[in-house]
Write an enzyme that holds these catalytic residues in place. Structure first.
Site, short mmCIF file in Angstrom:
data_model
loop_
_atom_site.label_atom_id
_atom_site.label_comp_id
_atom_site.label_asym_id
_atom_site.label_seq_id
_atom_site.Cartn_x
_atom_site.Cartn_y
_atom_site.Cartn_z
N THR A 174 0.92 -1.07 -0.21
CA THR A 174 0.18 -0.08 0.12
C THR A 174 0.84 1.26 -0.04
O THR A 174 0.56 2.29 -0.61
CB THR A 174 -0.99 0.02 1.47
OG1 THR A 174 -1.86 -1.18 1.10
CG2 THR A 174 -1.70 1.25 1.25
N SER A 182 1.55 -7.31 -0.90
CA SER A 182 2.09 -8.36 0.03
C SER A 182 1.13 -9.49 0.47
O SER A 182 1.85 -10.57 0.87
CB SER A 182 2.69 -7.71 1.17
OG SER A 182 1.78 -7.71 2.23
N THR A 236 1.44 -4.10 4.28
CA THR A 236 1.25 -4.47 5.96
C THR A 236 0.78 -5.88 5.99
O THR A 236 0.90 -6.41 7.07
CB THR A 236 0.32 -3.58 6.55
OG1 THR A 236 -0.93 -3.68 5.81
CG2 THR A 236 0.78 -2.15 6.40
N ASP A 237 -0.05 -6.35 4.83
CA ASP A 237 -0.61 -7.74 5.12
C ASP A 237 0.39 -9.17 5.59
O ASP A 237 0.07 -9.76 6.26
CB ASP A 237 -1.37 -8.17 3.94
CG ASP A 237 -2.30 -7.12 3.65
OD1 ASP A 237 -2.80 -6.82 4.67
OD2 ASP A 237 -3.01 -7.36 2.54
N1 ASP Z 1 -2.45 -5.48 0.78
C1 ASP Z 1 -1.65 -4.41 0.85
C2 ASP Z 1 -0.34 -5.31 1.14
O1 ASP Z 1 -0.01 -5.79 1.96
C3 ASP Z 1 -1.90 -3.81 2.33
C4 ASP Z 1 -1.10 -2.91 2.74
O2 ASP Z 1 0.09 -2.64 2.40
O3 ASP Z 1 -1.40 -2.25 3.99
O4 ASP Z 1 0.46 -5.15 0.07
#
Ligand code: ASP
Length: 332
Positions: free
Chosen positions: A20, A66, A99-100
């Site tokens: 993200t 991610s 973050t995932d």
């Molecule tokens: N789906 C995103 C990722 O993990 C979520 C994020 O980065 O907050 O790449």
């Protein structure tokens, strides 16, 4: 003898993997309908002043959401970090990540690199296109940690908080301060570019030698996570055991049971797990609880993963199985 490196010559290298933090939405008011992994990592550094005496460099290692992370990217990161950290003028490495699964990549790097210098993962909960993106401040804070004299180990920096790789977990779906360190608490905070440390930097044992060619030839050991819950059955595990017995191409080699409470498992699932263990599959119990560790009991019939979450226990088991496989191949 250690060469004297003048402070002005220290480098922090930022490795980009997407997420993200590198996400873009059609409208600046949209913080959920974006595409992750769009903005090049070099662009994420625009307008962020490097810590004093530090020069910055950026490298794009991957560009993905991610949720789709795999250990081939983890391996690439581990190899690039090891090479960079061995250079005398590199103070530390920052990795931008979604973050995932950031806690999985952080734990993987913690286990395989055991770095003396800092490897700092950072992320964002709002895309780069947001009206108020959180990525730039997180990157600035991560750089501050990477440039801090005496810092070390693998950490995750988000919303001004430094989390140790063994402890960090994503605990919120939306808020910018989305991570917590459970019972251990954070390693510290970053305040206006200064690190306020509360406890030791995370350290792990010896580094784990990963050879890309060897892994390409052997493949990553397949470890599945199966959750224990009210009304659980052993059906999934039995299917995995059957698949393995039928000579499937990538048979399951390990199982992590996401166990309830202090490592308890539904009796039907436990029976199936014991059958799997009997069939040669390694089984590990990890607690579903967000905090605490499994306190072992003398009558336990399945090993436990201590304080590791199921996803981190899965990585620990993969590495354990990889070591066994390497040893067996070396002996053959
Ligand atoms: N789906 C995103 C990722 O993990 C979520 C994020 O980065 O907050 O790449």
């Amino acid at each position: 003898m250690v060469d004297f490196i003048p402070p002005a010559a220290r480098r922090v290298v930022v490795l980009g993997t997407g997420g993200t933090i590198a996400g873009r939405a059609a409208s600046s008011g949209d913080n959920i309908g974006y595409t992750a992994g769009e903005v090049p990592v070099a662009d994420l550094l625009g307008g962020i002043a490097a810590p004093e005496g530090i020069t910055l460099a950026a490298e794009q290692v991957a560009q993905l959401d991610s949720k789709d992370m795999g250990f081939d990217v983890g391996l690439q990161l581990a190899q690039r970090c090891a090479a960079l950290l061995s250079e005398a003028d590199v103070a530390g490495v920052v990795i931008t990540h979604g973050t995932d699964t950031i806690e999985e990549t952080a734990y993987f790097l913690h286990a395989v690199l055991a770095p003396a210098k800092p490897v700092v993962l950072t992320c964002a909960m709002r895309p780069a296109s947001s009206l108020s993106p959180d990525g730039p401040q997180n990157v600035r804070d991560a750089m501050a940690v990477a440039a801090t004299a005496g810092a070390g180990g693998v950490t995750v920096v988000c919303a001004g908080t430094i989390h140790g790789a063994p402890d960090v977990q994503k605990v919120h779906t939306y808020r910018a301060d989305a991570f917590a360190s459970g019972d251990a608490g954070p390693v510290g905070y970053v305040e206006e570019g200064a690190v306020r440390r509360l406890r030791d930097w995370p350290r792990s044992g010896a580094p784990f030698a990963l050879d890309a060619a060897e892994i390409a030839a052997m493949g990553w050991p397949r470890v599945e996570v199966v959750m224990s819950h009210a009304g659980a059955s052993g059906a999934l595990i039995d299917l995995l055991v059957q698949e393995r017995a039928s000579g499937a191409a990538a048979p399951v080699r390990g199982l992590v049971l996401a166990a309830t409470g202090n490592g308890t498992v539904h009796h039907a699932l436990e029976a199936a797990a014991l059958r799997a263990q009997q069939a040669g599959i390694e089984v590990l119990r990890a607690t579903r609880c967000a905090s605490g560790r499994i306190l072992p009991r003398p009558d336990d019939r399945l090993r436990d993963a201590g304080a590791l979450t199921p996803v981190k226990a899965r990585i620990a088991l993969m590495l354990e199985l990889l070591a066994v496989k390497k040893k067996a191949q070396g002996a053959a």
